[in-house]
Design a protein around this motif. Structure first.
Motif, short mmCIF file in Angstrom:
data_model
loop_
_atom_site.label_atom_id
_atom_site.label_comp_id
_atom_site.label_asym_id
_atom_site.label_seq_id
_atom_site.Cartn_x
_atom_site.Cartn_y
_atom_site.Cartn_z
N CYS A 136 -17.61 116.37 -4.56
CA CYS A 136 -18.92 116.89 -4.13
C CYS A 136 -19.52 117.64 -5.26
O CYS A 136 -20.50 118.36 -4.80
N GLN A 137 -18.79 117.69 -6.27
CA GLN A 137 -19.34 118.38 -7.51
C GLN A 137 -19.58 119.88 -7.16
O GLN A 137 -20.61 120.47 -7.72
N GLY A 138 -18.59 120.47 -6.47
CA GLY A 138 -18.79 121.95 -6.32
C GLY A 138 -19.71 122.49 -4.99
O GLY A 138 -20.04 123.49 -4.74
N ASN A 139 -20.33 121.45 -4.29
CA ASN A 139 -21.26 121.77 -3.40
C ASN A 139 -20.47 122.21 -2.05
O ASN A 139 -19.89 121.16 -1.45
N VAL A 140 -20.44 123.10 -1.54
CA VAL A 140 -19.49 123.78 -0.55
C VAL A 140 -20.00 123.34 0.78
O VAL A 140 -19.18 122.60 1.63
N SER A 141 -21.33 123.25 1.31
CA SER A 141 -21.98 122.41 2.11
C SER A 141 -21.55 120.90 2.54
O SER A 141 -20.90 120.69 3.48
N LYS A 142 -21.63 120.33 1.42
CA LYS A 142 -21.10 118.88 1.38
C LYS A 142 -19.60 118.73 1.62
O LYS A 142 -19.05 117.90 2.26
N THR A 143 -18.91 119.61 0.82
CA THR A 143 -17.45 119.62 1.08
C THR A 143 -17.08 119.80 2.40
O THR A 143 -16.12 119.22 2.95
N ALA A 144 -17.49 120.79 2.96
CA ALA A 144 -17.27 121.22 4.63
C ALA A 144 -17.59 120.14 5.25
O ALA A 144 -16.76 119.73 6.35
N GLU A 145 -18.70 119.22 5.12
CA GLU A 145 -19.02 118.21 5.85
C GLU A 145 -18.01 117.08 5.84
O GLU A 145 -17.65 116.46 6.88
N ALA A 146 -17.80 116.93 4.72
CA ALA A 146 -16.56 115.85 4.38
C ALA A 146 -15.45 116.03 4.98
O ALA A 146 -14.64 115.06 5.36
N LEU A 147 -15.18 117.25 5.23
CA LEU A 147 -13.72 117.73 5.49
C LEU A 147 -13.74 117.90 7.13
O LEU A 147 -12.67 118.26 7.62
N GLY A 148 -14.87 117.74 7.60
CA GLY A 148 -14.96 118.14 8.90
C GLY A 148 -14.92 119.71 9.23
O GLY A 148 -14.22 119.84 10.67
N LEU A 149 -15.28 120.49 8.43
CA LEU A 149 -15.21 121.84 8.73
C LEU A 149 -16.60 122.68 8.84
O LEU A 149 -17.55 122.15 8.32
N ARG A 150 -16.67 123.71 9.46
CA ARG A 150 -17.87 124.52 9.40
C ARG A 150 -18.16 125.13 8.05
O ARG A 150 -16.90 125.23 7.45
N ARG A 151 -18.99 125.38 7.49
CA ARG A 151 -19.03 125.94 6.33
C ARG A 151 -18.32 127.23 6.07
O ARG A 151 -17.74 127.59 4.97
N GLN A 152 -18.30 128.25 7.21
CA GLN A 152 -17.85 129.42 7.13
C GLN A 152 -16.44 129.17 6.87
O GLN A 152 -15.65 130.14 6.40
N ALA A 153 -16.03 128.17 7.75
CA ALA A 153 -14.41 128.13 7.68
C ALA A 153 -13.99 127.60 6.38
O ALA A 153 -13.02 127.90 5.97
N LEU A 154 -14.72 126.91 5.63
CA LEU A 154 -14.38 126.42 4.28
C LEU A 154 -14.43 127.67 3.52
O LEU A 154 -13.47 127.73 2.57
N GLN A 155 -15.31 128.29 3.61
CA GLN A 155 -15.49 129.38 2.49
C GLN A 155 -14.40 130.32 2.86
O GLN A 155 -13.77 130.96 1.82
#
Length: 331
Positions: A287-306
């Motif tokens: 996802c080229q470092g995009n946190v929101s897209k990474t969270a969506e791809a992993l099925g996580l909330r953005r806060q959980a990924l952070q």
């Protein structure tokens, strides 16, 4: 759809089966399209104007299955009402019994009796009535395996197994993936009002390498997931749009599914943390470092990924590796 020889052979046999009224057994893994084949046979047969009744034998408790199949008579038990069963509803049509290998053995003997006599008696009733339903069954295992394990009565099996159609897995017909993927792209374009043109070569390469244990159903869900990951204006599915499991190889699946193969004690919590960290790093790169897209791809909330990024110190590692400046949404 597809041009793989094994798949075309199954389709050819299904077309021939539409000319007769013989029982059909469709075998294949989950997600290979067994019910679609059954319904297509019905729609191309002389019974097309009558009912097509489908029931998943694995989804109904055995205590309820008899009443659903044969119907119930009022007063048979507390709360019982006069209700026709699936055999009556499928009279002159087609009854499709999916996952037959999950049907209780005691019910198999009653099913055999109905097939032989073409008569049913409702639960609690004392009157037999004739039924004329074509029976199509499906199993998510091969017949030989079901017989050897005693899951299926041999007499019932030979009664139902007049015509056998074996649906190949997607792993066995990978050459059909591009055609199937394009079909699902057009489907979701119409459904979501989008205009996706196709799939990039790197993304298609990943799809061709995937094991697809969920078969065509899994492929359909992967395309739908990619549509949800795309930003407005994008018209080509890229690698980072695909769900994380597409990047998991068959070797990785086997190693995770076979913990008994380890010859020594392992630290399971530590292993799970390492797997989680590697998965996040891999998807973050996609996802080229995009946190929101990474969270969506992993099925996580953005806060959980952070939280996990901070926990595993991934931000610092990613910044040093890619020599980028941190920002609000991009690491």
């Amino acid at each position: 759809m597809g041009s793989d020889p094994t798949f075309r052979q199954a389709i050819s046999l299904a077309k021939k089966a539409t000319r007769t009224q013989s029982p059909i057994m469709i075998c294949g893994a989950t997600g290979t399209g067994k019910e679609l084949i059954a319904q297509s046979i019905h729609n191309a047969s002389i019974r097309r104007d009558k009912a097509f009744i489908a029931i998943n034998c694995a989804a109904v408790p055995k205590d309820l299955m008899e009443g659903l199949l044969f119907g119930t008579q009022k007063g048979a038990f507390t709360g019982a009402v006069d209700r026709p069963g699936f055999f009556e509803q499928a009279d002159e049509g087609t009854l499709f019994l999916d996952e037959l290998n999950s049907l209780d053995i005691s019910l198999q003997s009653k099913l055999l009796r109905v097939l032989q006599d073409r008569k049913i008696r409702r639960v609690g009733g004392d009157v037999e009535q004739e039924v004329d339903a074509r029976i199509i069954t499906a199993m998510n295992m091969m017949p030989s395996e079901a017989l050897q394990s005693g899951i299926i009565r041999s007499d019932l099996f030979y009664r139902l197994n007049v015509v056998t159609i074996v649906m190949p897995s997607l792993q066995e017909r990978k050459s059909d993936i591009p055609e199937l993927a394009n079909h699902f792209i057009q489907h979701f374009n119409n459904l979501f009002g989008m205009d996706v043109k196709g799939i990039s070569d790197p993304a298609m390469q990943k799809m061709m390498q995937n094991h697809w244990s969920g078969n065509i159903r899994e492929l359909e869900h992967a395309i739908e997931s990619a549509f949800n990951m795309m930003d407005g204006g994008q018209d080509l599915i890229q690698e980072y749009h695909l769900p994380a499991y597409v990047f998991q190889t068959k070797k990785e699946e086997i190693s995770l599914a076979s913990p008994a193969d380890f010859s020594q004690e392992i630290d399971l919590p530590k292993m799970l943390e390492e797997l989680e960290r590697d998965a996040i790093m891999t998807m973050l790169d996609k996802c080229q470092g995009n946190v929101s897209k990474t969270a969506e791809a992993l099925g996580l909330r953005r806060q959980a990924l952070q939280y996990k990024l901070d926990k595993y110190n991934i931000q610092r590692v990613f910044i040093q590796k890619n020599k980028v400046e941190p920002s609000s949404d991009y690491i």
